[in-house]
Design a protein around this motif. Structure first.
Motif, PDB file in Angstrom:
ATOM      1  N   THR A  18       1.291  -0.984  -0.003  1.00  0.00           N
ATOM      2  CA  THR A  18       0.206   0.016   0.514  1.00  0.00           C
ATOM      3  C   THR A  18       1.200   1.565   0.022  1.00  0.00           C
ATOM      4  O   THR A  18       1.423   1.678   0.552  1.00  0.00           O
ATOM      5  N   ASN A  19       1.060   2.542  -1.040  1.00  0.00           N
ATOM      6  CA  ASN A  19       1.055   2.926  -1.198  1.00  0.00           C
ATOM      7  C   ASN A  19       0.696   4.026  -0.688  1.00  0.00           C
ATOM      8  O   ASN A  19      -0.263   4.560  -1.118  1.00  0.00           O
ATOM      9  N   TYR A  20       1.499   5.681  -0.076  1.00  0.00           N
ATOM     10  CA  TYR A  20       0.604   6.752   0.093  1.00  0.00           C
ATOM     11  C   TYR A  20       1.844   7.253   0.644  1.00  0.00           C
ATOM     12  O   TYR A  20       3.001   7.584   0.019  1.00  0.00           O
ATOM     13  N   GLY A  21       1.268   9.066   0.186  1.00  0.00           N
ATOM     14  CA  GLY A  21       1.545  10.061   0.681  1.00  0.00           C
ATOM     15  C   GLY A  21       1.733  10.790  -0.371  1.00  0.00           C
ATOM     16  O   GLY A  21       0.940  10.907  -1.676  1.00  0.00           O
ATOM     17  N   GLU A  22       2.104  12.486  -0.395  1.00  0.00           N
ATOM     18  CA  GLU A  22       1.793  13.411  -1.427  1.00  0.00           C
ATOM     19  C   GLU A  22       3.301  13.770  -1.493  1.00  0.00           C
ATOM     20  O   GLU A  22       3.766  13.690  -1.261  1.00  0.00           O
ATOM     21  N   SER A  23       3.277  14.484  -3.493  1.00  0.00           N
ATOM     22  CA  SER A  23       4.649  15.104  -3.475  1.00  0.00           C
ATOM     23  C   SER A  23       5.801  15.676  -2.874  1.00  0.00           C
ATOM     24  O   SER A  23       6.425  15.848  -2.259  1.00  0.00           O
ATOM     25  N   HIS A  24       4.473  16.814  -2.343  1.00  0.00           N
ATOM     26  CA  HIS A  24       5.063  17.349  -1.393  1.00  0.00           C
ATOM     27  C   HIS A  24       4.417  17.608   0.047  1.00  0.00           C
ATOM     28  O   HIS A  24       5.069  19.476   0.592  1.00  0.00           O
ATOM     29  N   GLY A  25       3.930  16.495   0.637  1.00  0.00           N
ATOM     30  CA  GLY A  25       3.927  16.270   1.187  1.00  0.00           C
ATOM     31  C   GLY A  25       4.436  16.287   3.219  1.00  0.00           C
ATOM     32  O   GLY A  25       5.984  16.167   2.404  1.00  0.00           O
ATOM     33  N   PRO A  26       4.676  15.926   4.187  1.00  0.00           N
ATOM     34  CA  PRO A  26       5.292  15.748   5.014  1.00  0.00           C
ATOM     35  C   PRO A  26       6.322  14.795   4.814  1.00  0.00           C
ATOM     36  O   PRO A  26       7.995  14.391   5.318  1.00  0.00           O
ATOM     37  N   ALA A  27       5.982  13.502   4.356  1.00  0.00           N
ATOM     38  CA  ALA A  27       6.346  12.329   3.953  1.00  0.00           C
ATOM     39  C   ALA A  27       5.360  11.253   3.359  1.00  0.00           C
ATOM     40  O   ALA A  27       4.332  11.425   2.851  1.00  0.00           O
ATOM     41  N   ILE A  28       6.532  10.217   2.890  1.00  0.00           N
ATOM     42  CA  ILE A  28       5.678   9.681   1.684  1.00  0.00           C
ATOM     43  C   ILE A  28       5.951   7.980   1.967  1.00  0.00           C
ATOM     44  O   ILE A  28       7.327   7.875   2.899  1.00  0.00           O
ATOM     45  N   GLY A  29       5.175   6.817   1.306  1.00  0.00           N
ATOM     46  CA  GLY A  29       6.161   6.091   2.170  1.00  0.00           C
ATOM     47  C   GLY A  29       5.231   4.544   1.739  1.00  0.00           C
ATOM     48  O   GLY A  29       4.441   4.044   0.800  1.00  0.00           O
ATOM     49  N   ALA A  30       5.231   3.151   2.257  1.00  0.00           N
ATOM     50  CA  ALA A  30       4.304   2.052   1.582  1.00  0.00           C
ATOM     51  C   ALA A  30       4.599   1.552   3.522  1.00  0.00           C
ATOM     52  O   ALA A  30       5.575   1.108   4.142  1.00  0.00           O
ATOM     53  N   VAL A  31       3.045   0.579   3.388  1.00  0.00           N
ATOM     54  CA  VAL A  31       2.641  -0.508   4.112  1.00  0.00           C
ATOM     55  C   VAL A  31       2.752  -1.987   3.415  1.00  0.00           C
ATOM     56  O   VAL A  31       1.823  -2.164   2.515  1.00  0.00           O
ATOM     57  N   ILE A  32       3.741  -3.344   3.556  1.00  0.00           N
ATOM     58  CA  ILE A  32       3.237  -4.063   3.063  1.00  0.00           C
ATOM     59  C   ILE A  32       3.292  -5.048   4.025  1.00  0.00           C
ATOM     60  O   ILE A  32       3.807  -5.695   5.221  1.00  0.00           O
ATOM     61  N   ASP A  33       2.327  -5.966   3.182  1.00  0.00           N
ATOM     62  CA  ASP A  33       1.538  -6.780   4.438  1.00  0.00           C
ATOM     63  C   ASP A  33       2.155  -7.691   3.633  1.00  0.00           C
ATOM     64  O   ASP A  33       1.774  -8.253   2.183  1.00  0.00           O
ATOM     65  N   GLY A  34       2.214  -8.993   4.241  1.00  0.00           N
ATOM     66  CA  GLY A  34       1.896 -10.466   3.868  1.00  0.00           C
ATOM     67  C   GLY A  34       3.922 -11.110   3.477  1.00  0.00           C
ATOM     68  O   GLY A  34       3.517 -11.917   3.235  1.00  0.00           O
ATOM     69  N   CYS A  35       4.298 -10.890   3.990  1.00  0.00           N
ATOM     70  CA  CYS A  35       6.578 -10.431   4.129  1.00  0.00           C
ATOM     71  C   CYS A  35       6.468 -11.385   4.861  1.00  0.00           C
ATOM     72  O   CYS A  35       6.156 -11.313   5.760  1.00  0.00           O
ATOM     73  N   PRO A  36       6.867 -13.202   4.455  1.00  0.00           N
ATOM     74  CA  PRO A  36       7.184 -13.753   5.248  1.00  0.00           C
ATOM     75  C   PRO A  36       7.685 -13.471   6.794  1.00  0.00           C
ATOM     76  O   PRO A  36       8.819 -12.811   6.167  1.00  0.00           O
ATOM     77  N   PRO A  37       8.182 -14.453   7.931  1.00  0.00           N
ATOM     78  CA  PRO A  37       8.985 -14.013   8.598  1.00  0.00           C
ATOM     79  C   PRO A  37      10.361 -14.892   8.407  1.00  0.00           C
ATOM     80  O   PRO A  37      10.395 -15.744   7.911  1.00  0.00           O
ATOM     81  N   GLY A  38      10.891 -14.673   8.976  1.00  0.00           N
ATOM     82  CA  GLY A  38      11.975 -14.618   8.627  1.00  0.00           C
ATOM     83  C   GLY A  38      13.396 -14.241   7.907  1.00  0.00           C
ATOM     84  O   GLY A  38      14.554 -14.235   7.661  1.00  0.00           O
ATOM     85  N   LEU A  39      12.911 -13.438   6.931  1.00  0.00           N
ATOM     86  CA  LEU A  39      13.981 -12.647   6.530  1.00  0.00           C
ATOM     87  C   LEU A  39      15.145 -11.495   6.506  1.00  0.00           C
ATOM     88  O   LEU A  39      14.303 -11.051   7.494  1.00  0.00           O
ATOM     89  N   ALA A  40      16.543 -11.438   6.738  1.00  0.00           N
ATOM     90  CA  ALA A  40      16.761 -10.768   7.109  1.00  0.00           C
ATOM     91  C   ALA A  40      16.866  -9.409   6.545  1.00  0.00           C
ATOM     92  O   ALA A  40      17.009  -9.558   5.539  1.00  0.00           O
ATOM     93  N   LEU A  41      16.040  -8.277   7.340  1.00  0.00           N
ATOM     94  CA  LEU A  41      15.785  -7.517   6.451  1.00  0.00           C
ATOM     95  C   LEU A  41      16.546  -5.795   7.228  1.00  0.00           C
ATOM     96  O   LEU A  41      16.047  -5.919   8.623  1.00  0.00           O
ATOM     97  N   SER A  42      17.294  -4.967   6.896  1.00  0.00           N
ATOM     98  CA  SER A  42      17.923  -3.641   7.699  1.00  0.00           C
ATOM     99  C   SER A  42      17.383  -2.579   6.207  1.00  0.00           C
ATOM    100  O   SER A  42      16.829  -2.443   5.304  1.00  0.00           O
ATOM    101  N   GLU A  43      17.625  -1.502   6.969  1.00  0.00           N
ATOM    102  CA  GLU A  43      17.268  -0.545   5.712  1.00  0.00           C
ATOM    103  C   GLU A  43      18.081  -0.411   4.754  1.00  0.00           C
ATOM    104  O   GLU A  43      17.817   0.561   3.990  1.00  0.00           O
ATOM    105  N   ALA A  44      20.005  -0.619   5.324  1.00  0.00           N
ATOM    106  CA  ALA A  44      20.524  -0.420   4.233  1.00  0.00           C
ATOM    107  C   ALA A  44      19.631  -1.380   2.938  1.00  0.00           C
ATOM    108  O   ALA A  44      20.738  -0.954   2.059  1.00  0.00           O
ATOM    109  N   ASP A  45      19.457  -2.749   3.233  1.00  0.00           N
ATOM    110  CA  ASP A  45      18.884  -3.719   2.318  1.00  0.00           C
ATOM    111  C   ASP A  45      18.185  -2.541   1.274  1.00  0.00           C
ATOM    112  O   ASP A  45      18.280  -3.011   0.017  1.00  0.00           O
ATOM    113  N   ILE A  46      17.154  -1.929   2.337  1.00  0.00           N
ATOM    114  CA  ILE A  46      15.796  -1.326   0.961  1.00  0.00           C
ATOM    115  C   ILE A  46      17.157   0.115   0.466  1.00  0.00           C
ATOM    116  O   ILE A  46      16.806   1.009  -0.543  1.00  0.00           O
TER     117      ILE A  46
END
Length: 361
Positions: A13-41
């Motif tokens: 799910t994608n949210y936000g506007e170009s000149h709003g305070p922030a944009i982002g996404a909510v990801i639902d359904g990603c399997p557990p146990g995946l090693a994930l850091s902000e650096a990966d993204i």
């Protein structure tokens, strides 16, 4: 009806506007146990980030991603992953002259007719800025696909305006701002873009995306065909006006004896189908081609109307990509990754008991 979510089991799910305070996404359904850091993204966001060369918008956004939920002690928990990207360099004053007018070729007019109100600052929700959350979500899908199934997704620019870019090597793609697979043509691309920027005009591009090591058997026969879902996702990318799978429109002039990919005991002899037959993957590379239209925000004055229906001339100031296709490659890769991961999870859920893997009879 709101439609801001892509996917069935891997849902973005994608949210936000170009000149709003922030944009982002909510990801639902990603399997557990995946090693994930902000650096990966972040490594994927940096590939899409604005201001990285003189040929793209000079808006200076660091696109630093923050993981707000869904990760504990460095691993995904199976709960919703919330990603936040703050807007830090918005200049809303640049859009003061188009508050009551519509840019030709832009979504301004359509948004106004649909909602009766629009956010003119940077295009609001219709801005290509909203592709950053897609890339962030795609980074997660890419990582999971690579680790679990060895899937590799990469893309390149095959044409910039009238300039066709012959494929030379994947090695060149990451070494120039165009994602061009041919080093020899880069000076020509640079000269073309420099002249275009001086003219205040824009141009389109063609992007190719390839997914390797995709398991056979993904997709459904009718309404959730793999090629249909890919096309649906790709058409959700700003400025995309055409999607081809495999031979695409070239198949119109091909005979059946040429287009049908012959099958031998060692595999397929060609890939005109682009890795998909009857809506289901064959185990070959998935090959997708995108046609991206010229940027609508240009300095050249053009006729339009205002909200009262009166004739006006529109000139767009501010910072814009003279070719949105230049930064489109990592976005297209991410969309393909999201679709493939979603289809893989659906395939595991439905057919895990008898799903044939490569080499099985």
């Amino acid at each position: 009806m709101a439609a801001n979510t892509l996917g069935k089991l891997f849902r973005v799910t994608n949210y936000g506007e170009s000149h709003g305070p922030a944009i982002g996404a909510v990801i639902d359904g990603c399997p557990p146990g995946l090693a994930l850091s902000e650096a990966d993204i972040q490594v994927e966001l940096d590939r899409r980030r604005p201001g990285t060369s003189r040929h793209v918008t000079q808006r200076q956004e660091p696109d630093q991603v923050e993981i707000l939920s869904g990760v504990y002690q460095g691993k995904t928990t199976g709960t919703p992953i919330s990603l936040l990207i703050r807007n830090t360099d918005a200049r809303s004053k640049d859009y003061g002259n188009i508050v009551d007018t519509f840019r030709p070729g832009h979504a301004d007019y359509a948004y106004w007719r649909k909602y009766g109100i629009r956010d003119p600052r940077g295009g609001g929700r219709s801005s290509a800025r909203l592709t950053a959350p897609t890339v962030a979500a795609g980074a997660i899908a890419k990582k999971w696909l690579a680790e679990k199934y060895g899937v590799k997704i990469r893309g390149y620019m095959s044409q910039l305006g009238p300039i066709v870019i012959p494929f030379q090597s994947w090695e060149h793609v990451s070494n120039n701002p165009f994602y061009a697979p041919n080093a020899d043509v880069v000076p020509e691309l640079e000269a073309y873009m420099d002249a275009l920027r001086k003219e205040g005009d824009s141009i389109g591009a063609r992007i190719e995306v390839v997914a390797e090591n995709v398991p056979a058997g993904l997709g459904e026969p009718i309404y959730a065909r793999m090629d249909a879902e890919i096309a649906y996702a790709m058409m959700g990318l700003n400025a995309v006006k055409g999607v081809e799978i495999g031979a695409g429109f070239e198949s119109v002039s091909q005979r059946g004896s040429e287009h049908g990919d012959a099958i031998t005991p060692t595999g397929f002899e060609s890939n005109h189908a682009g890795g998909i037959l009857g809506g289901i993957t064959t185990g070959q590379h998935i090959e997708v081609s995108l046609a991206i239209k010229p940027t609508s925000s240009i300095r050249i004055k053009r006729p339009s109307i205002n909200t009262e229906g009166e004739p006006v001339e529109v000139q767009t100031l501010g910072r814009h990509d003279p070719c949105v296709g230049i930064r489109a490659t990592p976005i297209a890769e991410s969309l393909l990754a999201i679709v493939i991961m979603d289809q893989l999870l659906r395939q595991r859920a439905q057919c895990a008991d008898h799903w044939l893997r490569p080499g099985e009879n």
